[in-house]
Design an enzyme around this catalytic site. Sequence first.
Site, PDB file in Angstrom:
ATOM      1  N   LYS A   1       0.845  -1.196   0.000  1.00 52.69           N
ATOM      2  CA  LYS A   1       0.000   0.000   0.000  1.00 52.69           C
ATOM      3  C   LYS A   1       0.886   1.253   0.000  1.00 52.69           C
ATOM      4  CE  LYS A   1      -3.820   2.102   2.669  1.00 52.69           C
ATOM      5  NZ  LYS A   1      -4.609   2.003   3.927  1.00 52.69           N
TER       6      LYS A   1
ATOM      7  N   SER B   1      -9.795  -0.051   7.358  1.00 51.29           N
ATOM      8  CA  SER B   1      -9.221   0.158   6.029  1.00 51.29           C
ATOM      9  C   SER B   1      -8.625  -1.077   5.360  1.00 51.29           C
ATOM     10  CB  SER B   1      -8.148   1.253   6.089  1.00 51.29           C
ATOM     11  OG  SER B   1      -8.759   2.527   6.122  1.00 51.29           O
TER      12      SER B   1
ATOM     13  N   SER C   1      -9.330   2.386   3.234  1.00 52.42           N
ATOM     14  CA  SER C   1      -8.389   3.081   2.400  1.00 52.42           C
ATOM     15  C   SER C   1      -7.413   2.177   1.666  1.00 52.42           C
ATOM     16  CB  SER C   1      -7.598   4.072   3.253  1.00 52.42           C
ATOM     17  OG  SER C   1      -6.849   3.397   4.241  1.00 52.42           O
TER      18      SER C   1
END
Lengths: 450, 450
Positions: free
Chosen positions: A88, A187, A163
Amino acid sequence: MNLTKPIQAGYFSGQSVFDLAQRLRAGCLTSVELTEAALDSIERLNPILNAFVCVDAAVALAQASKADELFEQGQDLGPLQGIPVAIKDNIDTFDHVTTYGSAHFAGCKPEHDAVCVQRLREAGAVIVGKTLTHEFAYGPTGDRSLQGAARNPWDATCITGGSSAGSAAAVASGMVPLALGTDTGGSIRIPAALCGVVGFKPSFASVPLEGVFPLASSLDHVGPLANHIEDARLLFEVIAGRRCAASTQARPLRVGWIASGSFGAVDAELDSQVYQAAQQLFGEGLQTVDELALLSAEMKATLQVLQRAEAFNVHAERMQNAPQLFEDEVRERLELSGEVRGWQYIRAQSGQARLKAAIAQIFQRYDLLVSPSVPITATPVDARVVQIGAQDMDVRAALLSHTSAWNLTGLPAISLPVGLVRGMPVGLQVIGAAGEDDRLLTLMGQRFPR
Amino acid sequence: MNLTKPIQAGYFSGQSVFDLAQRLRAGCLTSVELTEAALDSIERLNPILNAFVCVDAAVALAQASKADELFEQGQDLGPLQGIPVAIKDNIDTFDHVTTYGSAHFAGCKPEHDAVCVQRLREAGAVIVGKTLTHEFAYGPTGDRSLQGAARNPWDATCITGGSSAGSAAAVASGMVPLALGTDTGGSIRIPAALCGVVGFKPSFASVPLEGVFPLASSLDHVGPLANHIEDARLLFEVIAGRRCAASTQARPLRVGWIASGSFGAVDAELDSQVYQAAQQLFGEGLQTVDELALLSAEMKATLQVLQRAEAFNVHAERMQNAPQLFEDEVRERLELSGEVRGWQYIRAQSGQARLKAAIAQIFQRYDLLVSPSVPITATPVDARVVQIGAQDMDVRAALLSHTSAWNLTGLPAISLPVGLVRGMPVGLQVIGAAGEDDRLLTLMGQRFPR
């Protein structure tokens, strides 16, 4: 479990890292072949899904060659050696541009790897690129970032959730078999549920956060997204820097189904499908727990105060000096966050301690708690209102409603894909007692079909 | 040390608890006689000084009789047995009205003793009454409370300083030989300095705070006011629940005089008198330390944020429901305090940790740091501006300027009376390294003349 492949499916769709690791060791395939398969899948699917925001084929292939060399020399760094992994984009990598999803960091390259990335490299994993994060990880939709919106492999007009948007899309679409995400209010689990993969948020502080861009320091977690629980476990073991202990379970499992509605409205069809999946998994052991309904409002309010104050602390200078560089929605959230008062933060800190203790009481009577991970399926990109039953709900509040309590309390929680509702994936969330990450992973690994 | 008696002087003026304890044991006097002497002094002086806000002669005399009985039975609970002691009115006592100086608690009687009071009772001390505190201890002047202003025994038109206003006046005027105070930014040391007695703020958390009304939980301390260091030590040992260790000091003392002005303007005559006193005490070992000047502004700002947010947390409901019951000046401070933001509080918390470490570095080179306790002498009651040199200063800021850093860092600090300037007492502050309460008390007890 009743999932067919998503419309957008690459090489690793549904594949098991365990199997791949065996085949690498049997000489049936090489890390370079796997990495090329990842790069090909990315090349084909990423224009549709926008999961990756930075890919460096040369860097990835060099790592893959290195892994293959080690295999040839008989050196084995463990099951992730030679396996393509995505990171990420709010996690530092010295060899890839890392933007945290924000124009504030466009083109930036960190000096050092995050500790979790360092551990992945030491385990021989091949880092193929960085995946889209909602700007500064501050949003559960995954459609607001320097690089735009990530898109759901099951329906590219829909959000992935966030996210950890790109990580979920990358695994769900089979671009890579494993990805790292972060989870401050859901997330990892939210996009895992919306994209139909496994997402695991470990216990608070079980994985070091050095080199992970902070969102809210008392709520931040790093964890894996994967096709299978066993694969999530392998990745967790590497980033936690320890092997999971085998769980011994003498007595029957006591599993509490969090009474529907305790954390807010749930789509009826989704609720019934997730409940049925829980019944299949846990059978007679499943009992309904009512008490969470009494705590949920305070848990949400407490988390919100902590998250806001801590998030603004991270961004105060940027909000002062260059507010225009934030994406509008994120800037609006930060403006609100700056208003939280000191005394409210102090109360939220003691509230967090009190609520942890209250939840620990409940876990005296249950081994696991379960609920839907998210009360809705993926909504269209940019949509901010969703109907649940007859009720109009804020999409972001709905997405976070069932996950954030377990950030506040720091408990291990995993989202498992349990089928489709109206063609889109839904997730079952399983929550373990404090520090019982290993037991949660073992129990669910035993029960949940590959 | 060159102090003559204050204008208002009672029985215990300048007396030593050590001597009194010996005479009690020798049968030369009784606790009832001492307690009557205290009550007589209070009756005579309190109308002028307003040091005590609650005195119960019957309760006190009953405790004194009990102490005398124990002496007769040969039971000895330690040196405080039979000694009259005063308790600041922000510390709970089950047998005296306790108002915290506020109309919010007019006439209230707590259910339980504070832990420090309980320990005093177990040591056989006689509690003669409660002393005036600035409302909720939130002010360094001691002239704003439900019961009005306490007045300085050296000049009753002047403040005692605060917030332990009545405790300082009661000891300085000889109403009692010992009193308990609390100190969040200087509230023991400031009135001790302005009234010419010894005031000791121990290390953070060395005395339990249960039953002490909170002002700011990360800065609050309980400690003794006394005529002599040895007496302060006796009281400290009782409330800390342990005997002080004897200090062994092989090498010569390294003492740092905090460069004048490091913490703001100082009255020139006072500065020179306090410096001379320090020279007399420490001789050649005294060196000037410059670095504090670089840290002082950050220390003050950090303390202010912590104190404000924590204070408002305590009073949020009262500010909501009955703001008119606060004294105007205290309400104004609280209104400001409510504005501190959560992110600022978070930064102040990490600032506190960083500043503690920076001060610990300085203490690697010094055993003790010294400075004036307060840069001015007592100002007229209600005055809020004072001239230091040609400069107009806020009285409250000036009073707190030299003490509050040692609340932020939690270090032990004692104020010693070192003479008069223009007829009013001035104090020398001596600060010890982290946790070195015993060493500070021993060293100063050896050096400082009775």
